[in-house]
Motif scaffolding. Structure first.
Motif, PDB file in Angstrom:
ATOM      1  N   ARG A 150       0.835  -1.200   0.000  1.00  0.00           N
ATOM      2  CA  ARG A 150       0.000   0.000   0.000  1.00  0.00           C
ATOM      3  C   ARG A 150       0.874   1.255   0.000  1.00  0.00           C
ATOM      4  O   ARG A 150       0.652   2.176  -0.780  1.00  0.00           O
ATOM      5  CB  ARG A 150      -0.932   0.011   1.210  1.00  0.00           C
ATOM      6  CG  ARG A 150      -1.945   1.169   1.190  1.00  0.00           C
ATOM      7  CD  ARG A 150      -2.639   1.378   2.518  1.00  0.00           C
ATOM      8  NE  ARG A 150      -1.735   1.791   3.577  1.00  0.00           N
ATOM      9  CZ  ARG A 150      -1.206   3.020   3.684  1.00  0.00           C
ATOM     10  NH1 ARG A 150      -1.475   3.943   2.789  1.00  0.00           N
ATOM     11  NH2 ARG A 150      -0.387   3.324   4.682  1.00  0.00           N
ATOM     12  N   GLU A 180       2.770   1.564  -3.402  1.00  0.00           N
ATOM     13  CA  GLU A 180       1.883   2.003  -4.485  1.00  0.00           C
ATOM     14  C   GLU A 180       1.551   3.497  -4.372  1.00  0.00           C
ATOM     15  O   GLU A 180       1.500   4.204  -5.375  1.00  0.00           O
ATOM     16  CB  GLU A 180       0.609   1.160  -4.521  1.00  0.00           C
ATOM     17  CG  GLU A 180       0.831  -0.296  -4.902  1.00  0.00           C
ATOM     18  CD  GLU A 180       1.352  -0.503  -6.319  1.00  0.00           C
ATOM     19  OE1 GLU A 180       1.217   0.402  -7.172  1.00  0.00           O
ATOM     20  OE2 GLU A 180       1.922  -1.584  -6.572  1.00  0.00           O
ATOM     21  N   ALA A 181       1.355   3.979  -3.147  1.00  0.00           N
ATOM     22  CA  ALA A 181       1.081   5.407  -2.951  1.00  0.00           C
ATOM     23  C   ALA A 181       2.293   6.238  -3.372  1.00  0.00           C
ATOM     24  O   ALA A 181       2.152   7.275  -4.037  1.00  0.00           O
ATOM     25  CB  ALA A 181       0.720   5.684  -1.491  1.00  0.00           C
ATOM     26  N   TYR A 182       3.475   5.801  -2.994  1.00  0.00           N
ATOM     27  CA  TYR A 182       4.706   6.514  -3.360  1.00  0.00           C
ATOM     28  C   TYR A 182       4.918   6.489  -4.876  1.00  0.00           C
ATOM     29  O   TYR A 182       5.217   7.517  -5.498  1.00  0.00           O
ATOM     30  CB  TYR A 182       5.894   5.881  -2.633  1.00  0.00           C
ATOM     31  CG  TYR A 182       7.216   6.558  -2.881  1.00  0.00           C
ATOM     32  CD1 TYR A 182       7.427   7.883  -2.521  1.00  0.00           C
ATOM     33  CD2 TYR A 182       8.271   5.864  -3.452  1.00  0.00           C
ATOM     34  CE1 TYR A 182       8.651   8.496  -2.730  1.00  0.00           C
ATOM     35  CE2 TYR A 182       9.495   6.466  -3.661  1.00  0.00           C
ATOM     36  CZ  TYR A 182       9.684   7.786  -3.306  1.00  0.00           C
ATOM     37  OH  TYR A 182      10.900   8.392  -3.516  1.00  0.00           O
ATOM     38  N   LEU A 183       4.728   5.325  -5.486  1.00  0.00           N
ATOM     39  CA  LEU A 183       4.891   5.202  -6.931  1.00  0.00           C
ATOM     40  C   LEU A 183       3.867   6.045  -7.683  1.00  0.00           C
ATOM     41  O   LEU A 183       4.172   6.603  -8.743  1.00  0.00           O
ATOM     42  CB  LEU A 183       4.796   3.734  -7.346  1.00  0.00           C
ATOM     43  CG  LEU A 183       5.955   2.855  -6.874  1.00  0.00           C
ATOM     44  CD1 LEU A 183       5.620   1.376  -7.091  1.00  0.00           C
ATOM     45  CD2 LEU A 183       7.255   3.224  -7.568  1.00  0.00           C
ATOM     46  N   SER A 184       2.687   6.174  -7.143  1.00  0.00           N
ATOM     47  CA  SER A 184       1.656   7.019  -7.749  1.00  0.00           C
ATOM     48  C   SER A 184       2.102   8.486  -7.788  1.00  0.00           C
ATOM     49  O   SER A 184       1.869   9.194  -8.775  1.00  0.00           O
ATOM     50  CB  SER A 184       0.342   6.878  -6.977  1.00  0.00           C
ATOM     51  OG  SER A 184      -0.627   7.749  -7.493  1.00  0.00           O
ATOM     52  N   THR A 185       2.755   8.926  -6.726  1.00  0.00           N
ATOM     53  CA  THR A 185       3.288  10.295  -6.684  1.00  0.00           C
ATOM     54  C   THR A 185       4.325  10.492  -7.783  1.00  0.00           C
ATOM     55  O   THR A 185       4.340  11.524  -8.464  1.00  0.00           O
ATOM     56  CB  THR A 185       3.921  10.576  -5.305  1.00  0.00           C
ATOM     57  OG1 THR A 185       2.903  10.448  -4.317  1.00  0.00           O
ATOM     58  CG2 THR A 185       4.532  11.958  -5.229  1.00  0.00           C
ATOM     59  N   ALA A 224       4.547   8.837 -10.618  1.00  0.00           N
ATOM     60  CA  ALA A 224       3.838   8.839 -11.903  1.00  0.00           C
ATOM     61  C   ALA A 224       3.174  10.190 -12.159  1.00  0.00           C
ATOM     62  O   ALA A 224       3.194  10.693 -13.289  1.00  0.00           O
ATOM     63  CB  ALA A 224       2.805   7.716 -11.941  1.00  0.00           C
ATOM     64  N   GLN A 225       2.606  10.781 -11.125  1.00  0.00           N
ATOM     65  CA  GLN A 225       1.987  12.099 -11.275  1.00  0.00           C
ATOM     66  C   GLN A 225       3.020  13.171 -11.602  1.00  0.00           C
ATOM     67  O   GLN A 225       2.791  14.019 -12.473  1.00  0.00           O
ATOM     68  CB  GLN A 225       1.230  12.476  -9.999  1.00  0.00           C
ATOM     69  CG  GLN A 225      -0.014  11.656  -9.759  1.00  0.00           C
ATOM     70  CD  GLN A 225      -0.606  11.883  -8.375  1.00  0.00           C
ATOM     71  OE1 GLN A 225      -0.152  12.723  -7.612  1.00  0.00           O
ATOM     72  NE2 GLN A 225      -1.623  11.097  -8.044  1.00  0.00           N
ATOM     73  N   ASP A 279       5.683   4.279 -16.173  1.00  0.00           N
ATOM     74  CA  ASP A 279       5.037   3.089 -15.627  1.00  0.00           C
ATOM     75  C   ASP A 279       5.587   2.899 -14.226  1.00  0.00           C
ATOM     76  O   ASP A 279       6.674   3.381 -13.906  1.00  0.00           O
ATOM     77  CB  ASP A 279       5.350   1.846 -16.463  1.00  0.00           C
ATOM     78  CG  ASP A 279       4.637   1.866 -17.805  1.00  0.00           C
ATOM     79  OD1 ASP A 279       3.506   2.381 -17.876  1.00  0.00           O
ATOM     80  OD2 ASP A 279       5.218   1.355 -18.780  1.00  0.00           O
ATOM     81  N   THR A 280       4.852   2.167 -13.410  1.00  0.00           N
ATOM     82  CA  THR A 280       5.327   1.876 -12.064  1.00  0.00           C
ATOM     83  C   THR A 280       5.183   0.389 -11.781  1.00  0.00           C
ATOM     84  O   THR A 280       4.338  -0.281 -12.387  1.00  0.00           O
ATOM     85  CB  THR A 280       4.548   2.669 -10.989  1.00  0.00           C
ATOM     86  OG1 THR A 280       3.180   2.269 -11.012  1.00  0.00           O
ATOM     87  CG2 THR A 280       4.677   4.171 -11.201  1.00  0.00           C
ATOM     88  N   CYS A 316       5.704  -2.421  -8.298  1.00  0.00           N
ATOM     89  CA  CYS A 316       6.123  -2.790  -6.954  1.00  0.00           C
ATOM     90  C   CYS A 316       6.380  -4.293  -7.010  1.00  0.00           C
ATOM     91  O   CYS A 316       5.492  -5.058  -7.384  1.00  0.00           O
ATOM     92  CB  CYS A 316       5.027  -2.456  -5.943  1.00  0.00           C
ATOM     93  SG  CYS A 316       5.498  -2.811  -4.255  1.00  0.00           S
TER      94      CYS A 316
END
Length: 145
Positions: free
Chosen positions: A65, A68-73, A75-76, A86-87, A89
């Motif tokens: 979790r 994924e939150a860090y990778l989403s940042t 990507a943004q 792409d990301t 984990c």
């Protein structure tokens, strides 16, 4: 030049700097990036008890979790800079090997990562995932400190 950069991240401030610099490098090259965070397996001296099973599952869920939150940042931030991102984990017992495997399977032509700059006895005792990646891959590695 480089067309697909794998950015290995761990959520540390130094890792933040490395991914931002990777995005800045990718822009003029019109390269894409893949941000990868490796989650180590939960393992308490390989004990197999019923009590540890629930703890292991919770650990892995929470680790994924957070990753994924860090990778989403990332990507943004990449999207805001106009860089395709792409990301992934992934889980692995050997972080350096998981990074190399991810780069190879995605046909990346550069690995970007941070080094925590440990030296002397501390470097010998703790080791360095960055050093292991450098010595075990044929893919070029760009290290930020």
């Amino acid at each position: 030049m480089f067309k697909h950069l794998l950015v290995a991240v761990d959520g540390s401030p130094l890792s933040d700097t490395a991914y931002r610099k990777a995005i800045a490098l990718a822009q003029p090259l019109q390269a894409s990036i893949t941000a990868v965070q490796v989650v180590a397996h939960y393992d308490v001296m390989r004990l197999q008890t019923a009590m540890l099973r629930e703890t292991r599952e919770r650990y892995m869920q929470e680790a994924y979790r957070q990753a994924e939150a860090y990778l989403s940042t990332i990507a943004q931030d990449a999207a805001a800079a106009g860089v395709s991102c792409d990301t992934a984990c992934v889980t692995g017992d050997h972080i350096f090997q998981a990074i190399i495997d991810a780069a190879e399977s995605r046909q990346c032509d550069l690995i970007v990562m941070a080094s925590h700059g440990r030296r002397g006895v501390q470097a010998l005792l703790i080791g360095s995932e960055t050093h292991k990646v450098l010595t075990h891959t044929a893919i070029p590695v760009l290290v930020y400190r």
